[in-house]
Design an enzyme around this catalytic site. Sequence first.
Site, short mmCIF file in Angstrom:
data_model
loop_
_atom_site.label_atom_id
_atom_site.label_comp_id
_atom_site.label_asym_id
_atom_site.label_seq_id
_atom_site.Cartn_x
_atom_site.Cartn_y
_atom_site.Cartn_z
N GLY A 155 2.11 4.36 13.22
CA GLY A 155 2.75 3.08 13.53
C GLY A 155 2.10 2.41 14.73
O GLY A 155 1.84 1.19 14.71
N GLU B 240 9.28 1.00 11.29
CA GLU B 240 10.37 1.95 11.08
C GLU B 240 9.75 3.34 11.13
O GLU B 240 9.02 3.73 10.23
CB GLU B 240 11.04 1.65 9.74
N LYS C 48 0.87 -1.19 0.00
CA LYS C 48 0.00 0.00 0.00
C LYS C 48 0.90 1.24 0.00
O LYS C 48 1.42 1.65 1.02
CB LYS C 48 -0.89 -0.02 1.25
N GLU D 239 10.59 15.30 15.39
CA GLU D 239 10.98 15.09 14.00
C GLU D 239 10.28 16.14 13.14
O GLU D 239 9.06 16.18 13.07
CB GLU D 239 10.55 13.68 13.56
N CYS E 109 13.87 9.33 7.04
CA CYS E 109 13.72 8.80 8.40
C CYS E 109 15.03 8.90 9.16
O CYS E 109 15.05 9.21 10.34
CB CYS E 109 13.24 7.36 8.35
N GLU F 154 2.76 7.94 15.35
CA GLU F 154 1.33 7.89 15.66
C GLU F 154 0.62 6.79 14.84
O GLU F 154 -0.11 5.96 15.38
CB GLU F 154 0.77 9.28 15.31
N GLY G 69 6.68 4.96 8.61
CA GLY G 69 5.92 6.20 8.64
C GLY G 69 6.02 6.84 10.00
O GLY G 69 7.03 6.70 10.70
N SER G 70 4.95 7.53 10.40
CA SER G 70 4.98 8.29 11.64
C SER G 70 4.74 7.39 12.86
O SER G 70 4.15 6.32 12.75
CB SER G 70 3.89 9.37 11.60
P1 NAI Z 1 1.94 8.64 7.86
O1 NAI Z 1 2.54 7.86 8.96
O2 NAI Z 1 0.55 9.14 7.99
O3 NAI Z 1 1.96 7.76 6.50
C1 NAI Z 1 2.77 6.62 6.26
C2 NAI Z 1 1.93 5.54 5.60
O4 NAI Z 1 0.92 5.12 6.52
C3 NAI Z 1 1.18 5.99 4.34
O5 NAI Z 1 1.15 4.95 3.39
C4 NAI Z 1 -0.22 6.25 4.86
O6 NAI Z 1 -1.21 6.14 3.87
C5 NAI Z 1 -0.36 5.17 5.90
N1 NAI Z 1 -1.39 5.44 6.90
C6 NAI Z 1 -1.80 6.65 7.37
N2 NAI Z 1 -2.78 6.48 8.28
C7 NAI Z 1 -3.01 5.15 8.39
C8 NAI Z 1 -3.89 4.36 9.16
N3 NAI Z 1 -4.77 4.90 10.01
N4 NAI Z 1 -3.84 3.01 9.02
C9 NAI Z 1 -2.96 2.44 8.19
N5 NAI Z 1 -2.10 3.14 7.42
C10 NAI Z 1 -2.12 4.48 7.52
O7 NAI Z 1 2.93 9.83 7.51
P2 NAI Z 1 2.57 11.27 6.90
O8 NAI Z 1 1.25 11.74 7.40
O9 NAI Z 1 2.74 11.17 5.45
O10 NAI Z 1 3.74 12.16 7.51
C11 NAI Z 1 3.62 12.68 8.83
C12 NAI Z 1 4.94 12.62 9.55
O11 NAI Z 1 5.35 11.27 9.70
C13 NAI Z 1 6.12 13.26 8.85
O12 NAI Z 1 6.17 14.64 9.08
C14 NAI Z 1 7.29 12.52 9.45
O13 NAI Z 1 7.65 13.11 10.68
C15 NAI Z 1 6.76 11.14 9.69
N6 NAI Z 1 7.14 10.22 8.61
C16 NAI Z 1 8.21 9.39 8.80
C17 NAI Z 1 8.63 8.58 7.78
C18 NAI Z 1 9.80 7.69 7.92
O14 NAI Z 1 10.49 7.43 6.93
N7 NAI Z 1 10.04 7.14 9.09
C19 NAI Z 1 7.98 8.58 6.46
C20 NAI Z 1 6.83 9.44 6.38
C21 NAI Z 1 6.46 10.23 7.42
#
Ligand code: NAI
Length: 487
Positions: free
Chosen positions: A238, A255, A180, A389, A289, A236, A233-234
Site C-alpha cells: 500500500g 484498505e 487488477k 497481522e 482484513c 508494505e 492489501g498489505s
Molecule cells: P499484497 O499486498 O502483496 O497484494 C495485494 C494486491 O497488490 C495484489 O493484487 C498484488 O498483485 C498487488 N501488488 C503486489 N505488489 C505490488 C506492487 N509492487 N505494485 C502494485 N501492486 C502490487 O498481499 P499478499 O502478498 O497477497 O499478502 C501479504 C499480506 O498482506 C497478508 O499476509 C496480509 O497480512 C496482507 N493482506 C491484507 C489484505 C486485506 O484485505 N487488507 C488482503 C491481502 C493481503
Amino acid sequence: MSERTAGVIEQHIIDGQRVNASDEGTFDVHDPSSGDLLATVAKATPADVNRAVQAARAALDSKAWGGAAPAERGRIMIRIAQTLRERVEELATLESRDNGKPLRQARADVQVAARYFEFFAGIADKIMGNTIPLGPGFLDYTVREPIGVSAQIIPWNYPIQIGARGVAPAIAAGCTVVLKPAEDAPMTALRLGEIALECGLPPGVVNVVPGTGPEAGAALASHPDINQVTFTGSVEVGIAVAKMAADNVVPVVMELGGKSPNIVFADADLDLTVQGVANAIFQNAGQTCSAGSRLLVERSAHDALVSRLVDRAKTMRVGPGVSDPDMGPIISKRQLETVEGYVTIGRGEGAQVVAGGERPSDPSLRRGFYFQPTLLDRVSPDMRVAQEEIFGPVLAIITFDDIEEAIALANRSQYGLVAGVWTRDINKAMAIASRMKAGQVYINTYGAGGGVELPFGGYKKSGYGREKGLEALASYTQIKNVCIKFG
Ligand code: NAI
Ligand code: MG
C-alpha cells in the site's frame, strides 16, 4: 467456469474484448484445497495495462458512457446485480475453488457483490450538488463530476466482493475502471467483467487485467493517465502504491488490514459472544482484513469463554471449500508457511496453544494448504502475535481487569480497522465505541452481512479513505464549483 475452458487461456478484458497478453504470457492458478491446477490466465504486461487505461480513458469521454444519462448507469447496474444472483451457484463454486473458502461463504460473497451493484445503482441518478448563498446577483452551485479512470488493485481473499465494492461505486459515479486482480485468485473478477459487458456496460468501462503485483500492479499504480487508485492489501505494498500514485498527484483509497479486537466483558451473553468471536476469526480461515484476530476478555469471564471457544475450534470441520466445510484451506503454500511461522513465534514468546496450532493430520487434506483453527492463550500485548497481522485462523487471547485497561489494550496497535464489544451494559458499550481508534465499531455483533451500506476504512495504518456506503462516492467524484453573477 474453469471447466468450460480447460486447456484454454483465461483472457484479459480490455475495451470489451477478451484478449491474450501482448507477449502471450500466462500464469497458473491453483486450487488451494488440493494444489491442483485450476486455470491458466493471461498475464498482463505494462503494455496490456496501458491499453486497458487507454480504453478506460476513451470510454470515459464516449457518448455511450460519459454521455449517458445517470439513470442509464443505474439500469445497467441493476442488471449486473440480477445476473450475479442468477449465476450465484456457478460463481460461488468458482470462487470456492479459486480461493478455498466454504461454498456457503462464497455464495454469501456473491450475494454481497450483487448487493453492491444494487445499492450503488440506486444512487447513480442522485449524486447531487449544492447551491451556496452569496447574496443578490449571484448563483453559485456545485457539481459532483466523475473523478475519471479508477485503478483498482484487489487482493485474493474476497475477490468478487472486493471487486464489486470498488467497481460499483466507481461506475455509479460515471467513472471507468481498470481492475487488477490478485495473482492467487483472479477468476471471479474476470467473470465480473464479462457479466458487466453482457449486461450492457459499454466496452472499456470496466477492464480486467490479471497479472503480478510488481509488473501489472505497479504499471497501473504508476500510470500517468489514471485519476484515482483503490488499493486493498498489505501495508508494505500500500505504501509503495501510494508513492507511485503521488508522483502523478493521484489520490488513493487504502484498505490495509488490521489486528482488530473483540472486547468481551463478563456480563456479555456467552452464546452470542462465542459465535461472534469464533466467526470473526475463522471466517475465510482468518484471511479477512477485518478479522477479529485479538480477543480481549475480562478476567472473570476468561475460563468460561475460552473453554467454549476451544470446543468450537476443535469441532470445526476443515476441508475443501466445495465440500462446504466450516473452514477451508489457506490461499497458498507461502501464506500457510507464514501462518505456521507465527504460531512458532507465539510459542517462543510464551503464548499457550490451547486449540489447533498445526496442519490437520487427516491424510486426505495433505495436498491442500490447510491449517487448524488455532487459539493462542496467555498472550501479552507486546508479543508479535498480538501486534502483527497473521492473516490466518489464529486468535490471540489477552486478559484485562477493567474497562480502562480494555480500551488501552484495544488501541495499542498500529492498526485501527474494526473493534467489537460484547456486553449487556450500554454504558460500557458506548464508552468503548467513542474511545476506539478504529473506523468501525460493532456492539454485540461483528460484521453486518457484508456491511455494504456502512462506511468502512481504517484509522492509523489500516489505511485512509472510506469504501462502502454512500461515503464511498467521495473517492469517485470531484467537486466543481460554478459561480454566476447576473443582473
Ligand atoms: P499484497 O499486498 O502483496 O497484494 C495485494 C494486491 O497488490 C495484489 O493484487 C498484488 O498483485 C498487488 N501488488 C503486489 N505488489 C505490488 C506492487 N509492487 N505494485 C502494485 N501492486 C502490487 O498481499 P499478499 O502478498 O497477497 O499478502 C501479504 C499480506 O498482506 C497478508 O499476509 C496480509 O497480512 C496482507 N493482506 C491484507 C489484505 C486485506 O484485505 N487488507 C488482503 C491481502 C493481503
Ligand atoms: Mg505480496
